[in-house]
Design a protein around this motif. Structure first.
Motif, short mmCIF file in Angstrom:
data_model
loop_
_atom_site.label_atom_id
_atom_site.label_comp_id
_atom_site.label_asym_id
_atom_site.label_seq_id
_atom_site.Cartn_x
_atom_site.Cartn_y
_atom_site.Cartn_z
N GLY A 174 41.22 82.38 41.95
CA GLY A 174 41.44 81.18 42.76
C GLY A 174 41.33 81.46 44.25
N SER A 175 41.82 82.62 44.69
CA SER A 175 41.72 82.99 46.11
C SER A 175 40.27 83.17 46.54
CB SER A 175 42.49 84.29 46.38
OG SER A 175 43.87 84.03 46.46
N ASN A 176 39.45 83.78 45.68
CA ASN A 176 38.05 83.98 46.02
C ASN A 176 37.31 82.64 46.13
OD1 ASN A 176 38.53 86.70 45.98
ND2 ASN A 176 36.73 87.20 44.78
N ILE A 177 37.66 81.70 45.24
CA ILE A 177 37.06 80.37 45.31
C ILE A 177 37.55 79.66 46.57
CG2 ILE A 177 36.87 78.11 44.18
CD1 ILE A 177 37.26 79.64 41.49
N ALA A 178 38.86 79.78 46.86
CA ALA A 178 39.44 79.12 48.04
C ALA A 178 38.90 79.72 49.34
CB ALA A 178 40.96 79.23 48.00
N ASN A 179 38.66 81.03 49.36
CA ASN A 179 38.13 81.67 50.58
C ASN A 179 36.79 81.06 51.00
OD1 ASN A 179 40.23 83.42 51.00
ND2 ASN A 179 39.23 85.20 50.11
N LEU A 180 35.95 80.75 50.00
CA LEU A 180 34.62 80.21 50.31
C LEU A 180 34.63 78.68 50.34
CD1 LEU A 180 32.43 82.62 48.14
CD2 LEU A 180 33.00 82.80 50.56
N GLY A 181 35.30 78.06 49.38
CA GLY A 181 35.28 76.61 49.26
C GLY A 181 36.22 75.89 50.21
N LEU A 182 37.26 76.59 50.66
CA LEU A 182 38.23 75.98 51.57
C LEU A 182 38.19 76.64 52.95
CD1 LEU A 182 40.59 73.98 51.95
CD2 LEU A 182 42.12 75.77 51.11
N VAL A 183 38.40 77.95 52.98
CA VAL A 183 38.51 78.66 54.27
C VAL A 183 37.17 78.70 55.01
CG1 VAL A 183 39.16 80.81 55.41
CG2 VAL A 183 40.40 80.07 53.37
N LEU A 184 36.09 79.13 54.33
CA LEU A 184 34.78 79.17 54.99
C LEU A 184 34.33 77.75 55.34
CD1 LEU A 184 32.38 80.81 56.00
CD2 LEU A 184 31.35 80.59 53.73
N ALA A 185 34.62 76.79 54.46
CA ALA A 185 34.26 75.40 54.73
C ALA A 185 34.90 74.90 56.01
CB ALA A 185 34.67 74.51 53.55
N VAL A 186 36.21 75.09 56.14
CA VAL A 186 36.92 74.66 57.34
C VAL A 186 36.40 75.40 58.57
CG1 VAL A 186 39.17 74.64 58.51
CG2 VAL A 186 39.01 73.96 56.11
#
Length: 312
Positions: free
Chosen positions: A74-86
Motif C-alpha cells: 500500500g505504501s508503494n502504491i501511495a508513494n506514486l499514486g498519492l505522494v508523487l501525484a501531489v
C-alpha cells in the motif's frame, strides 16, 4: 478524540521532521560532492522508510503478516499514486536519462522480484529476504559509485553548507520526528479503523500505508517548495525500492511472512506493478522527460480508484 489527537500530533511531527531531514540531505550532498538524487535515494529514503520497517517487523512478529505486507504494498502504491501525484501537481519535474536507465528499472526489478517470491507459494521465506537485502546492497554500491544526477536542481544558489554537527543534528532530529510522528499517526489511524471492524489487509493497504507514506509526502512537498526536486523524485523511487528490498527483506529474515488474505495476491500486488510501470510512459508523454500536473492527476485518479476497489 484520543485517536484524532494522535493523528494531528503525528502529522505535525512528520512535517517538521521532513524539513529537518531535507536540510541534512542537502548539506550531506554538498559536503560529499554526491549528486542530490543519490542522497535522496539513500539517506532520505532510509529515514522515511523507517516507519514501514518498524511497523512491518512488529506486525509480523505479533502475528499480523497481512498488516506487514499490506503496509509495504500500500505504501508503494501511495508513494506514486498519492505522494508523487501531489508533488508534480505542485510543480513539474524535469527528468534526465539516468531515471529510465537506472532508477526506474531497479524499482521495477525489485517489484517483480517481490511478486515472483510471494505469488506462487504465498510466503516470503528467509532465504528470499536475504536475496532481497543483497540486491539492495549491490544497488546502493552502484549508486554511490556511478550514479549521476537524474533531475535538474533549479536553484543551486540556495544551497548553503552546514557545519557537520548541525547536519548530524538535523539528520537525527528529522529521523526521530518522522519515526515518532508515524507511530502516533498509525496508532490513531489503526484505532479508528479497528473500531469500524475492517480486516488487517484492508487496514494495512489503506490506513497504515498512507500513514507510513506521510513522511515521503512531507519530505517531497517541502523539497518541491524549496526547489529541491532531485531529492523529491529520488526520495520516492528510493523509498519504494527500500520498502520492498529492505523492509520486507529484513522482516522476512527475522520471521517468514505468510499471506492470509488472498486479496493481496489476486489484486493488490498487480495494482502495485501497474502504477510502477505507469510512471515510465507518463515521463515521456505528452512532453518528453517531464512529469507535470496532468500526470499528477492521472496518478491521483489511479490511486483513488485503487482505494475504492479495495474498500468497496
Amino acid at each position: 478524540m484520543g485517536n484524532l489527537l494522535f493523528i494531528l500530533l503525528g502529522l505535525f511531527l512528520l512535517i517538521i521532521g521532513g524539513n529537518w531531514l531535507l536540510k541534512a540531505a542537502v548539506a550531506l550532498s554538498l559536503r560529499l560532492s554526491i549528486p542530490k538524487i543519490v542522497i535522496g535515494m539513500t539517506v532520505v529514503s532510509f529515514a522515511t522508510s523507517a516507519p514501514e520497517l518498524i511497523v512491518s517487523v512488529k506486525a509480523a512478529l505479533d502475528g499480523f503478516p497481512d498488516l506487514a505486507l499490506g503496509n509495504v504494498v500500500g505504501s508503494n502504491i501511495a508513494n506514486l499514486g498519492l505522494v508523487l501525484a501531489v508533488t508534480v501537481i505542485l510543480g513539474s519535474i524535469d527528468v534526465r536519462k539516468s531515471f529510465y536507465t537506472t532508477d526506474w528499472p531497479v524499482m521495477m526489478t525489485a517489484s517483480l522480484l517481490f511478486v515472483g517470491f510471494i505469488y506462487f507459494d504465498g510466503e516470503l521465506q528467509q532465504h528470499e529476504g536475504i536475496i532481497m537485502v543483497v540486491f539492495l546492497f549491490l544497488f546502493l554500491v552502484y549508486l554511490l559509485r556511478f550514479q549521476k544526477s537524474a533531475v535538474v536542481d533549479e536553484m543551486p544558489e540556495d544551497d548553503v553548507p552546514l557545519p557537520l554537527y548541525k547536519t548530524a543534528l538535523f539528520l537525527g532530529l528529522g529521523g526521530t520526528a518522522l519515526w515518532g510522528g508515524s507511530e502516533l499517526l498509525i496508532d490513531g489511524a489503526v484505532g479508528m479503523a479497528s473500531a469500524l471492524g475492517v480486516s488487517d489487509r484492508v487496514i494495512g493497504i489503506t490506513v497504515v500505508s498512507v500513514g507510513t507514506s506521510i513522511p515521503e509526502l512531507a519530505a517531497s512537498v517541502i523539497a518541491v517548495i524549496k526547489k529541491e526536486k532531485a531529492i523529491s523524485l529520488g526520495n520516492l523511487i528510493g523509498s519504494n525500492i527500500f520498502n520492498l528490498l529492505a523492509v520486507l527483506g529484513i522482516t522476512s529474515i527475522i520471521t517468514p511472512i505468510a499471506v492470509l488474505d488472498q486479496g493481496l495476491l489476486t489484486s493488490d500486488i498487480f495494482w502495485m506493478l501497474g502504477i510502477s510501470f505507469l510512471i515510465l510512459p507518463l515521463v515521456f508523454f505528452p512532453k518528453g522527460l517531464r512529469l507535470g500536473w496532468r500526470d499528477g492527476l492521472i496518478l491521483l485518479a489511479f490511486y483513488v480508484f485503487f482505494v475504492y476497489n479495495t474498500i468497496k
